[in-house]
Scaffold this motif. Structure first.
Motif, mmCIF file in Angstrom:
data_model
loop_
_atom_site.group_PDB
_atom_site.id
_atom_site.type_symbol
_atom_site.label_atom_id
_atom_site.label_comp_id
_atom_site.label_asym_id
_atom_site.label_seq_id
_atom_site.Cartn_x
_atom_site.Cartn_y
_atom_site.Cartn_z
ATOM 1 N N LYS A 168 0.830 -1.198 0.000
ATOM 2 C CA LYS A 168 0.000 0.000 0.000
ATOM 3 C C LYS A 168 0.870 1.256 0.000
ATOM 4 O O LYS A 168 2.015 1.222 0.437
ATOM 5 C CB LYS A 168 -0.909 0.031 1.230
ATOM 6 N N THR A 169 0.282 2.350 -0.507
ATOM 7 C CA THR A 169 0.959 3.639 -0.487
ATOM 8 C C THR A 169 0.521 4.403 0.760
ATOM 9 O O THR A 169 -0.675 4.544 1.029
ATOM 10 C CB THR A 169 0.625 4.466 -1.736
ATOM 11 N N HIS A 170 1.512 4.876 1.525
ATOM 12 C CA HIS A 170 1.223 5.591 2.779
ATOM 13 C C HIS A 170 1.756 7.018 2.688
ATOM 14 O O HIS A 170 2.798 7.267 2.088
ATOM 15 C CB HIS A 170 1.902 4.896 3.968
ATOM 16 N N SER A 171 1.034 7.933 3.328
ATOM 17 C CA SER A 171 1.485 9.319 3.451
ATOM 18 C C SER A 171 1.405 9.725 4.927
ATOM 19 O O SER A 171 0.368 9.509 5.574
ATOM 20 C CB SER A 171 0.619 10.267 2.616
ATOM 21 N N GLU A 172 2.516 10.279 5.429
ATOM 22 C CA GLU A 172 2.536 10.722 6.825
ATOM 23 C C GLU A 172 3.118 12.131 6.894
ATOM 24 O O GLU A 172 4.136 12.426 6.255
ATOM 25 C CB GLU A 172 3.369 9.782 7.695
ATOM 26 N N ALA A 173 2.448 12.984 7.674
ATOM 27 C CA ALA A 173 2.858 14.388 7.768
ATOM 28 C C ALA A 173 3.983 14.560 8.773
ATOM 29 O O ALA A 173 3.845 14.204 9.944
ATOM 30 C CB ALA A 173 1.658 15.244 8.169
ATOM 31 N N LEU A 174 5.099 15.101 8.301
ATOM 32 C CA LEU A 174 6.200 15.434 9.193
ATOM 33 C C LEU A 174 5.949 16.766 9.899
ATOM 34 O O LEU A 174 6.482 17.017 10.963
ATOM 35 C CB LEU A 174 7.511 15.504 8.410
ATOM 36 N N GLY A 175 5.133 17.624 9.288
ATOM 37 C CA GLY A 175 4.713 18.874 9.913
ATOM 38 C C GLY A 175 5.510 20.082 9.471
ATOM 39 O O GLY A 175 6.327 20.020 8.552
ATOM 40 N N TRP A 176 5.265 21.196 10.158
ATOM 41 C CA TRP A 176 5.885 22.466 9.818
ATOM 42 C C TRP A 176 7.339 22.536 10.271
ATOM 43 O O TRP A 176 7.703 21.983 11.306
ATOM 44 C CB TRP A 176 5.121 23.632 10.466
ATOM 45 N N GLU A 177 8.131 23.234 9.490
ATOM 46 C CA GLU A 177 9.517 23.494 9.865
ATOM 47 C C GLU A 177 9.553 24.275 11.185
ATOM 48 O O GLU A 177 8.723 25.166 11.419
ATOM 49 C CB GLU A 177 10.210 24.341 8.786
ATOM 50 N N GLY A 178 10.535 23.935 12.007
ATOM 51 C CA GLY A 178 10.683 24.644 13.274
ATOM 52 C C GLY A 178 9.725 24.193 14.351
ATOM 53 O O GLY A 178 9.901 24.518 15.525
ATOM 54 N N GLU A 179 8.718 23.417 13.960
ATOM 55 C CA GLU A 179 7.741 22.951 14.936
ATOM 56 C C GLU A 179 7.860 21.451 15.142
ATOM 57 O O GLU A 179 7.884 20.971 16.274
ATOM 58 C CB GLU A 179 6.328 23.317 14.471
ATOM 59 N N TYR A 180 7.926 20.703 14.055
ATOM 60 C CA TYR A 180 8.043 19.246 14.127
ATOM 61 C C TYR A 180 9.365 18.748 13.552
ATOM 62 O O TYR A 180 9.904 17.745 13.996
ATOM 63 C CB TYR A 180 6.870 18.589 13.401
ATOM 64 N N VAL A 181 9.856 19.441 12.519
ATOM 65 C CA VAL A 181 11.170 19.123 11.950
ATOM 66 C C VAL A 181 11.941 20.427 11.793
ATOM 67 O O VAL A 181 11.351 21.484 11.556
ATOM 68 C CB VAL A 181 11.055 18.417 10.579
ATOM 69 N N ARG A 182 13.267 20.344 11.927
ATOM 70 C CA ARG A 182 14.063 21.570 11.887
ATOM 71 C C ARG A 182 14.104 22.173 10.480
ATOM 72 O O ARG A 182 13.932 23.380 10.312
ATOM 73 C CB ARG A 182 15.476 21.280 12.386
ATOM 74 N N ASP A 183 14.338 21.314 9.474
ATOM 75 C CA ASP A 183 14.428 21.789 8.101
ATOM 76 C C ASP A 183 14.265 20.603 7.152
ATOM 77 O O ASP A 183 13.942 19.491 7.577
ATOM 78 C CB ASP A 183 15.762 22.512 7.855
ATOM 79 N N GLU A 184 14.522 20.846 5.860
ATOM 80 C CA GLU A 184 14.334 19.797 4.847
ATOM 81 C C GLU A 184 15.309 18.640 5.063
ATOM 82 O O GLU A 184 14.957 17.471 4.890
ATOM 83 C CB GLU A 184 14.520 20.391 3.445
ATOM 84 N N GLU A 185 16.514 18.935 5.506
ATOM 85 C CA GLU A 185 17.502 17.884 5.734
ATOM 86 C C GLU A 185 17.067 16.974 6.879
ATOM 87 O O GLU A 185 17.227 15.744 6.820
ATOM 88 C CB GLU A 185 18.862 18.504 6.045
ATOM 89 N N ALA A 186 16.479 17.560 7.934
ATOM 90 C CA ALA A 186 15.988 16.768 9.062
ATOM 91 C C ALA A 186 14.832 15.879 8.616
ATOM 92 O O ALA A 186 14.724 14.714 9.028
ATOM 93 C CB ALA A 186 15.543 17.684 10.201
ATOM 94 N N ALA A 187 13.972 16.427 7.745
ATOM 95 C CA ALA A 187 12.857 15.634 7.216
ATOM 96 C C ALA A 187 13.383 14.458 6.398
ATOM 97 O O ALA A 187 12.861 13.344 6.461
ATOM 98 C CB ALA A 187 11.953 16.520 6.367
ATOM 99 N N ARG A 188 14.444 14.700 5.612
ATOM 100 C CA ARG A 188 15.031 13.622 4.806
ATOM 101 C C ARG A 188 15.601 12.515 5.686
ATOM 102 O O ARG A 188 15.424 11.328 5.402
ATOM 103 C CB ARG A 188 16.143 14.186 3.919
ATOM 104 N N LYS A 189 16.276 12.893 6.797
ATOM 105 C CA LYS A 189 16.900 11.887 7.667
ATOM 106 C C LYS A 189 15.853 10.973 8.302
ATOM 107 O O LYS A 189 16.042 9.755 8.403
ATOM 108 C CB LYS A 189 17.723 12.577 8.751
ATOM 109 N N ILE A 190 14.746 11.566 8.706
ATOM 110 C CA ILE A 190 13.688 10.741 9.309
ATOM 111 C C ILE A 190 13.104 9.806 8.265
ATOM 112 O O ILE A 190 12.893 8.614 8.507
ATOM 113 C CB ILE A 190 12.582 11.636 9.909
ATOM 114 N N SER A 191 12.836 10.358 7.090
ATOM 115 C CA SER A 191 12.258 9.556 6.016
ATOM 116 C C SER A 191 13.189 8.409 5.633
ATOM 117 O O SER A 191 12.756 7.268 5.459
ATOM 118 C CB SER A 191 11.980 10.449 4.801
ATOM 119 N N GLN A 192 14.499 8.711 5.525
ATOM 120 C CA GLN A 192 15.486 7.695 5.160
ATOM 121 C C GLN A 192 15.603 6.643 6.259
ATOM 122 O O GLN A 192 15.722 5.450 5.975
ATOM 123 C CB GLN A 192 16.839 8.356 4.919
ATOM 124 N N LYS A 193 15.592 7.065 7.527
ATOM 125 C CA LYS A 193 15.685 6.142 8.652
ATOM 126 C C LYS A 193 14.540 5.131 8.619
ATOM 127 O O LYS A 193 14.745 3.910 8.769
ATOM 128 C CB LYS A 193 15.657 6.934 9.959
#
Length: 400
Positions: A43-68
């Motif tokens: 199945k295809t899943h979508s999960e919200a990482l949220g707003w910068e500075g609130e849930y993730v620091r920046d795009e690089e932080a979002a990438r690390k979580i996604s990659q992990k």
């Protein structure tokens, strides 16, 4: 609704906020809301990482979580989803926080608990302001120098013995030392009840600290002539002081009970008053002699909640004027008296009231009720006076 833009990283997309921005100068841009998309278990899943500075620091932080999470799914090692990842992080954070709190409590000092937790509660709940001030004074003078900076878990009976030794050396009374050790015991009990401290109370019954024997009972009371002379001297110096002394002498009221009297507490027609906030915690009724009733009738009554014996500023008196001691000195009532328990003080008036009752043959139980003693044991100090009356009555048979 803002349009979605693909990130430079696979599986990430974002939309930009209409008004909020991030960065300064040339790096300033709209705030981004990141979402990751992935396929898992067919199945295809979508999960919200949220707003910068609130849930993730920046795009690089979002990438690390996604990659992990992508690597975890590939290796079949949880967490697999963002929800699981955040739950694990929350649990780890909570465990870490609890561990830090436990470690902090291990090192919390006696002084911190006394000043920040215990004393404010005492000041809020204690009926007498002087009581809270007394505890603070004993802490500052004797407890703090010995154990104030010491962690609760490190305080042992030997430290309390040091407090006792220092107070004895300074000539403090057994009662003061008992009171000081009682404060330490109460702080430990307070900390245990509020789960700030777990362990042995070194000032408790099993703590091993011997309390000095307390022999603080007063046996001195005034004769009728001494009482009359003292009242006359007080009247010469201060009408208010005379009025308070007269009330205490003929009702047995304590100084604090006299200070707290309000006009609503009186019933002049029935010649009685209700003492509230007494030492025992229970209201007590006292009855007027003709002299007390006449004194009260001469006073100008105030509103029901007005104090009967206010201080000069209109507020409640906190201690007897030194004019009382000067009056006692002028009559030489304490001349040659070295035992402080035998010295005439304001409390001697209450003791005189009880002693006169005993001499007049009043039953000890009735004296107990009139004084507001919690147990008959406190009243038994007057038993020898009652015994003398019984002895005189019994000896009358030889004159029959």
């Amino acid at each position: 609704m803002a349009e979605w833009t693909k990130s430079k990283y696979a599986g990430l997309r974002y939309r930009e906020h209409a008004t909020k921005t991030i960065g300064v100068g040339r790096s300033k841009r709209p705030l981004r809301y990141y979402v990751m998309t992935f396929k898992w278990q067919g199945k295809t899943h979508s999960e919200a990482l949220g707003w910068e500075g609130e849930y993730v620091r920046d795009e690089e932080a979002a990438r690390k979580i996604s990659q992990k999470l992508r690597d975890n799914r590939k290796d079949n090692t949880p967490p697999f989803t963002l929800a699981e990842y955040r739950n694990d992080n929350a649990a780890a954070l909570e465990a870490k926080t609890q561990e830090e709190q436990i470690e902090a409590l291990k090192n919390i000092t006696f002084g911190e608990i006394f000043a920040e937790r215990y004393l404010p509660q005492v000041q809020q709940n204690r009926r007498s302001v002087r009581g809270a001030e007394g505890e603070e004074s004993l802490f500052r003078l004797w407890i703090s120098p010995a154990i104030g900076s010491r962690p609760m878990r490190e305080i042992m009976p030997l430290h309390l013995e040091a407090i006792k030794k220092a107070m004895l050396k300074a000539g403090r009374s057994a009662r003061s030392i008992q009171y000081c050790l009682a404060i330490v015991r109460q702080v430990f009990n307070f900390a245990a009840i509020n789960r700030i401290f777990i362990g042995l109370n070194p000032a408790g019954k099993t703590g091993g600290v011997k309390r000095p024997k307390l022999e603080n009972s007063r046996t001195r009371f005034l004769s009728r002539q001494e009482a009359s002379d003292l009242l006359a001297e007080l009247a010469r110096r201060s009408q208010d002081l005379y009025d308070m002394a007269l009330f205490s002498l003929y009702t047995g009221a304590r100084a604090g009970e006299v200070f707290s009297l309000q006009w609503a507490d009186f019933n002049l027609s029935l010649a009685l008053a209700t003492l509230k906030g007494t030492k025992s915690g229970k209201n007590r009724t006292v009855y007027f002699t003709d002299d007390v009733k006449a004194m009260l009738k001469d006073k100008k009554p105030g509103a029901p909640d007005d104090l009967v014996f206010p201080g000069r500023d209109g507020k409640k008196i906190v201690q007897i004027s030194d004019s009382f001691n000067r009056a006692v000195a002028s009559l030489k009532l304490n001349e040659g008296v070295t035992d402080r328990r035998q010295k005439v003080i304001f409390h001697t008036l209450r003791h005189t009231y009880a002693s006169w009752l005993a001499i007049d043959g009043v039953d000890l139980y009735h004296i107990k009720e009139l004084l507001g003693h919690s147990t008959i044991t406190l009243t038994e100090r007057y038993s020898h006076l009652s015994d003398s009356v019984l002895k005189q009555a019994a000896l009358r048979i030889q004159n029959g």
